[in-house]
Design a protein around this motif. Structure first.
Motif, PDB file in Angstrom:
ATOM      1  N   VAL A 194       0.860  -1.187   0.000  1.00 28.89           N
ATOM      2  CA  VAL A 194       0.000   0.000   0.000  1.00 28.89           C
ATOM      3  C   VAL A 194       0.895   1.235   0.000  1.00 28.89           C
ATOM      4  N   ASP A 195       0.716   2.100  -1.020  1.00 28.74           N
ATOM      5  CA  ASP A 195       1.459   3.352  -1.122  1.00 28.74           C
ATOM      6  C   ASP A 195       0.644   4.450  -0.443  1.00 28.74           C
ATOM      7  N   HIS A 196       1.210   5.039   0.617  1.00 28.26           N
ATOM      8  CA  HIS A 196       0.510   6.074   1.367  1.00 28.26           C
ATOM      9  C   HIS A 196       0.783   7.475   0.818  1.00 28.26           C
ATOM     10  N   GLU A 197       1.496   7.563  -0.307  1.00 23.70           N
ATOM     11  CA  GLU A 197       1.689   8.796  -1.074  1.00 23.70           C
ATOM     12  C   GLU A 197       2.373   9.891  -0.263  1.00 23.70           C
ATOM     13  N   ASN A 198       3.185   9.511   0.694  1.00 24.80           N
ATOM     14  CA  ASN A 198       3.999  10.478   1.443  1.00 24.80           C
ATOM     15  C   ASN A 198       5.429   9.958   1.599  1.00 24.80           C
ATOM     16  N   GLY A 199       5.836   9.111   0.641  1.00 26.31           N
ATOM     17  CA  GLY A 199       7.146   8.495   0.718  1.00 26.31           C
ATOM     18  C   GLY A 199       7.171   7.201   1.497  1.00 26.31           C
ATOM     19  N   LEU A 200       6.008   6.783   2.036  1.00 23.82           N
ATOM     20  CA  LEU A 200       5.941   5.565   2.851  1.00 23.82           C
ATOM     21  C   LEU A 200       5.129   4.506   2.128  1.00 23.82           C
ATOM     22  N   ILE A 201       5.644   3.278   2.114  1.00 23.74           N
ATOM     23  CA  ILE A 201       4.952   2.098   1.602  1.00 23.74           C
ATOM     24  C   ILE A 201       4.951   1.057   2.707  1.00 23.74           C
ATOM     25  N   THR A 202       3.790   0.468   2.997  1.00 26.77           N
ATOM     26  CA  THR A 202       3.697  -0.639   3.955  1.00 26.77           C
ATOM     27  C   THR A 202       3.384  -1.918   3.196  1.00 26.77           C
ATOM     28  N   THR A 203       3.989  -3.036   3.652  1.00 33.76           N
ATOM     29  CA  THR A 203       3.741  -4.331   3.010  1.00 33.76           C
ATOM     30  C   THR A 203       3.263  -5.323   4.052  1.00 33.76           C
ATOM     31  N   TYR A 204       2.460  -6.285   3.589  1.00 35.96           N
ATOM     32  CA  TYR A 204       1.832  -7.295   4.441  1.00 35.96           C
ATOM     33  C   TYR A 204       2.074  -8.640   3.757  1.00 35.96           C
ATOM     34  N   ASN A 205       2.725  -9.593   4.464  1.00 35.86           N
ATOM     35  CA  ASN A 205       3.244 -10.801   3.827  1.00 35.86           C
ATOM     36  C   ASN A 205       2.762 -12.075   4.519  1.00 35.86           C
ATOM     37  N   HIS A 206       2.934 -13.209   3.797  1.00 33.79           N
ATOM     38  CA  HIS A 206       2.551 -14.563   4.240  1.00 33.79           C
ATOM     39  C   HIS A 206       1.038 -14.672   4.432  1.00 33.79           C
TER      40      HIS A 206
END
Length: 324
Positions: A69-81
Motif C-alpha cells: 500500500v502506497d501512502h503517497e507520502n514516501g511511505l509504503i507498507t507491506t503485508y506478507n505470508h
C-alpha cells in the motif's frame, strides 16, 4: 517516525527487524526486513494508513501472498505470508480497512504477519513507528478474498514490487538498511609482493621441566544416615455403632364408621282447591246522544229602497257694492 494504525487487533511481536538466525536454515547472518507478529491463520489484517494499493500477488522472496500500500507520502507498507487478499491493485483503502487475512504462505514456519515499512525506497524498523491500537466493533459480513498461490486459479501477471527483484530472486544487503542491488567490487590485479630478507631465526628458550601439580582431593562428604522414624501407631478402628431396633408400635385402632343419617322425607303439600270464578261482567256504555243541528231561520227578503235625495248646494248671492 510518527504513528500508524496497528495492522492487527492484538500485536504479539516475535522475530524483529535486523540480522537474525534463519528460522528455516538455522544459519546466522540473515537480514530480516520487517517485524513479525504472531496471530492465528484467518485473523483480519488492517491497512496501517489510508493509501492506494500499488501491488498484490505472490512474492518471490518468500513473502507468499503479499500486499503493498502506497501512502503517497514516501511511505509504503507491506503485508506478507497472507492466507488471502481482499483488495486489488489501484484500489483506494481507508485507514483500518480489512485488506487480508493472516496466513503462512511462502517461506514461513507458522501463522504470522510479516509487516514492513519502506520509506523513500529503503526498509525501516516498523517498531520505530507508534502503532495505534485498533478494535473492530461492527460486525463484518463475508469479504471476498483471493489467494495467489502458484498452481491455483490465481490471476496471472507479475506485480511490480516496491523493491526490484533480481532474476535469481536474490536480495542484496548494504549496511543493513538499503536494499538497492550493489554490484560486486572489481577484483584487484594480482601482483607479486616484493621479496623481503628472511627473518632472523627464532631462538626458543630452553624448556625447564616443571613438577607435576599436586592434586589435593577433597575428603568425601560424611554419610548422613537418615533418622530412624518410629513406626506409625496402629490404626484403631472405632467399633460399629449399635443397631437400634425400631420400637414395636401397636396396630392402629379400627376405624368405626358413623351410621348414615336418617333420610327425612319432606311433607307432601296438597295444592289448594280450585274455586271456579264467575266470568266478569262487561258493562257496555250507552251510545252518545245524536245532536241535531240548530234550525237557522231564512234571512228576510231584501226590499229595495228609493234613492235618497241629494241636497243641492246653492251659493249665496251678494249685493253689488256701491261705487266710490
Amino acid at each position: 517516525m510518527g504513528s500508524l494504525t496497528a495492522p492487527l487487533e492484538t500485536l504479539t511481536p516475535t522475530s524483529p527487524f535486523g540480522l537474525r538466525i534463519s528460522p528455516l536454515s538455522g544459519s546466522a547472518g540473515e537480514f530480516h526486513w520487517g517485524q513479525d507478529f504472531a496471530a492465528p491463520c484467518g485473523t483480519r489484517v488492517y491497512a496501517a494508513d489510508a493509501g492506494v494499493v500499488r501491488a498484490v500477488g505472490w512474492h518471490p522472496w518468500g513473502g507468499g501472498n503479499r500486499v503493498e500500500v502506497d501512502h503517497e507520502n514516501g511511505l509504503i507498507t507491506t503485508y506478507n505470508h497472507l492466507q488471502a487478499i481482499a483488495v486489488k491493485k489501484g484500489e483506494s483503502v481507508e485507514v483500518g480497512e480489512v485488506i487480508a487475512k493472516v496466513g503462512t504462505t511462502g517461506s514461513s514456519t507458522g501463522c504470522h504477519l510479516h509487516f514492513e515499512t519502506i520509506r523513500n525506497g529503503a526498509h525501516t524498523n516498523p517498531l520505530q513507528w507508534t502503532l495505534q491500537p485498533i478494535k473492530q466493533r461492527d460486525e463484518l459480513g463475508n469479504i471476498e478474498m483471493i489467494s495467489y498461490v502458484p498452481g491455483t486459479n490465481a490471476p496471472k501477471g507479475a506485480p511490480t514490487w516496491a523493491i526490484p527483484v533480481r532474476q535469481d530472486n536474490s536480495h542484496a544487503v548494504t549496511g543493513g538498511n538499503a536494499e538497492k542491488v550493489v554490484p560486486p567490487p572489481p577484483e584487484p590485479p594480482v601482483t607479486e609482493p616484493p621479496r623481503k630478507a628472511p627473518p632472523p631465526p627464532v631462538v626458543e628458550p630452553p624448556v625447564v621441566p616443571q613438577p607435576p601439580p599436586v592434586v589435593v582431593e577433597p575428603p568425601p562428604p560424611p554419610v548422613v544416615e537418615p533418622p530412624v522414624t518410629s513406626p506409625p501407631p496402629p490404626v484403631v478402628e472405632p467399633p460399629p455403632p449399635p443397631v437400634v431396633e425400631p420400637p414395636v408400635t401397636s396396630p392402629p385402632p379400627p376405624v368405626v364408621e358413623p351410621p348414615p343419617p336418617p333420610v327425612v322425607e319432606p311433607p307432601v303439600i296438597s295444592p289448594p282447591p280450585v274455586v271456579p270464578q264467575p266470568p266478569p261482567v262487561v258493562v257496555v256504555p250507552p251510545p252518545p246522544p245524536v245532536q241535531q243541528p240548530p234550525v237557522v231561520p231564512p234571512p228576510p227578503p231584501v226590499v229595495p229602497q228609493p234613492p235618497a235625495e241629494q241636497p243641492q248646494n246653492f251659493a249665496p248671492t251678494r249685493a253689488p257694492e256701491p261705487a266710490p
